[in-house]
Motif scaffolding. Structure first.
Motif: not given
Lengths: 316, 316, 316
Positions: B48, B177, B273-279, B283, B286-287, B294, C68, C75, C83-85, C90-91, C102
């Motif tokens: 991406l 995972p 990135l890409p990043v798996r949130r809460n893995m 959050d 990241l937030d 970014i 694209m 991804w 959510t726990v990803m 993946s993103e 951006q």
């Protein structure tokens, strides 16, 4: 030029080759010919050279390119007339061709043969339908029975590398593990018939191409005999035409090797690529000075740019 | 610069970072450097940021872009020498790389590791073959063992956000995972070794990266200890290097959370990135203001544009 | 204009239609408005007209396009918060939308409905998330519940072909073998409510669209009655709204044929395309002078160019 879907669309090959040489000497000299013009490149099949070289050619002329993989990115097309469209196809070629003609100034299409339905392949259903319904010029990026941009690049390459007025050119069948189209061979035969060359075809018995296309061209079943004193060896596999789409020989004796090349007049080795190493041709030939497959592929840009130039000149 | 397939290709990082800052301040100031030049972006894997930012960078320099998904749009490539190509592969890298070099002034490739064949991955078969056979400069859009454009963007980001002369930077493993490459981590380690930073790596025991790459870098198995007084936390998952390509831990304690971030010196949080949130990271981190993922991704454009500038300057 | 993801985003349709006509009369007159600006065209689903016409429109304004296919080239995205990803995604859309913002000055997205999860579809999860997290204007290339660029092209077409001040326009359901979205119909209803037309919907009982959208529009279950004295017939299939996403009728009597068209006031036949021949409409109607589906598709370019113009004017 109104369209370019067959070598038959060439009215004057010498004029085209002279234009191609001029373009190759100065590829950016006509950077404004295609300004604000768009070419749509539509692919039903894989493509490396054609995909990239045609884009390059179009950009050299200042054109915009829109590339689309019709199978995966668009809708399944229907080509039959009068059908009740309750199956997989979502869109009829009638609409598709007319619609795309409104967004593109030139439409270029690649669509390989089925190799199962000879009649349908020979009708060039897909490309013919685009020609019929599109309201803009259509270019073949390889159809079911021809690959005319490749043939023009091949002719230019022979023109550049020939050492005699009338070189001997041999189209030789060679083995391949997969059933391949006859398109490249057909277009090569057609363009050789328009050139000042001694042209001969060699293949195992039973591997005759469409006799209407090869009419007048000597066919020699003895590969070694055919190679004698040749100036250019053009290797290519094709699946059977009579026993349509079948593989009836994988005879490794037909793989181009030193044995056969030594019979030639220091012949140049040509192939449209992609080429299966040690199936179609041995490494030692492909990696030798004799091989001109790389400059041959380079000429794809100038072949495409020549056709685009001829078509754009008519559009303006 | 002749090629950029590894952080090792950087001769003078400071010079590159200064150029990157200049480009970022005025991205269109060199709009004619790439005029009539073409970059081929060849993807074997999803993308991406890399896909879009590299196109953007090239266009900022006036270059044309040709994007190709090699797996689905082209021919299956053969990378072995001397093989009889009677299998799936239709085209040898020797031809492909030479041919593409004739249509493109720069070739950029993404090809992930197998994560099964360590030796093949470490040889960077695909990118190395392109480097070997292409006749134009080659850029890695992430290879089997490195992601050098990401590393340069990371270095630029640290340069921009650092509050001390010599910030403390921590590369921390985090759970995921799926088995992931070591490429981003390897390139990050290599570029950190070229910067004025206190650099430390933390991961569960057994998750050591290639020791040749991490040589000289302290490794701390206690994540909390490693985070103390850190200015930058660079989180990343990678699969096991010793037990190659395997996942030997998914320990959620390693997920970056407030607990660890509070031990730092108000550290900035980074991830490619890409990043798996809460893995990888919770959050709330990241937030939060701490996260600079970014702007880090934004720097991908300027990292690519810097490398393209260096390569184009040499081509002209 | 800040975004265009629904016909509701149109504040003044007349002004837009006048701009569209001006643009159509001279499509290249504003060739520098989009100079050095980039549009990202992101597809989750197939597209022919939208893909090509939006690129064409952007190029007419001098914009760069990056196209694209998110499903195959990028991804897998997560749209749920908190959510726990640890699954396939993946993103997270939060990062994706901010990052793409951006690299692109405008983001355009196509994402069809699930036709299974009504609530999710009505929330327009994908497009709404892009609107929420992107920092640049977002355009819908067809969402779960609307296709606003199509509607604007339809309105322009009616404007061009109407022969009376207040033409009668009929939206007629027609049969189709696959469950289709309600998006085109919804946007068409919304835009017809903004036009000076006598508008009526006809469909088999039980095929009511979202009543919030059709509020105030007469619904006639007798197709022949509805067609009487019509000036425009807009045919479209949609799957059931109440029995969400289901096909409850394939009644061939609803296929548009001479029988119904003869009841109209020499009505023009419209359809957004792709159209299933002899399912939605018979060949003799589609191939007759009455059909304006091709110029309607042509207006997709000017509809897109109008919206891009309105958005770009605000960006400068």
């Amino acid at each position: 030029m109104k369209k370019y879907t067959s070598v038959d669309d060439i009215l004057n090959l010498n004029e085209l080759l002279n234009l191609a040489k001029k373009i190759k000497a100065n590829p950016l000299s006509n950077k404004y010919l295609g300004k604000d013009k768009t070419i749509g490149l539509l692919f039903f099949n894989p493509s490396l050279r054609t995909r990239l070289s045609t884009q390059k050619a179009a950009r050299n002329l200042g054109m915009d390119c829109m590339v689309m993989n019709l199978n995966t990115e668009g809708w399944t097309l229907e080509f039959e007339d009068g059908t009740v469209m309750d199956g997989i196809a979502s869109e009829h070629i009638k609409e598709a061709a007319k619609v795309i003609s409104q967004y593109c100034d030139i439409i270029a299409i690649r669509c390989f043969p089925t190799l199962r339905d000879k009649e349908k392949d020979e009708e060039e259903t897909v490309i013919s339908s685009f020609v019929k319904y599109a309201t803009v010029p259509v270019i073949s990026l390889e159809g079911a029975t021809e690959h005319p941009l490749q043939a023009l690049a091949d002719a230019l390459t022979i023109e550049e590398y020939k050492k005699t007025e009338r070189p001997k050119v041999v189209l030789s069948w060679a083995p391949h593990p997969k059933a391949l189209p006859q398109s490249v061979s057909n277009s090569f035969v057609k363009i050789m018939k328009k050139m000042e060359v001694d042209f001969i075809i060699t293949h195992p018995e039973g591997y005759e191409l469409n006799p209407e296309i090869t009419k007048g061209v000597p066919i020699e079943y003895n590969q070694e005999k055919a190679f004698k004193n040749a100036d250019f060896i053009y290797a290519k596999n094709w699946s059977n035409y009579t026993n349509y789409g079948k593989i009836i020989s994988e005879d490794p004796k037909w793989t181009i090797s030193k044995r056969q090349m030594e019979l030639t007049n220091h012949a140049r080795f040509m192939h449209c690529l992609p080429v299966r190493r040690n199936m179609i041709v041995n490494d030692d030939i492909l990696d030798s000075e004799a091989s001109i497959v790389i400059p041959e592929a380079n000429n794809r840009t100038y072949s495409a740019q020549t056709i685009l130039t001829k078509i754009l000149e008519r559009l303006i």
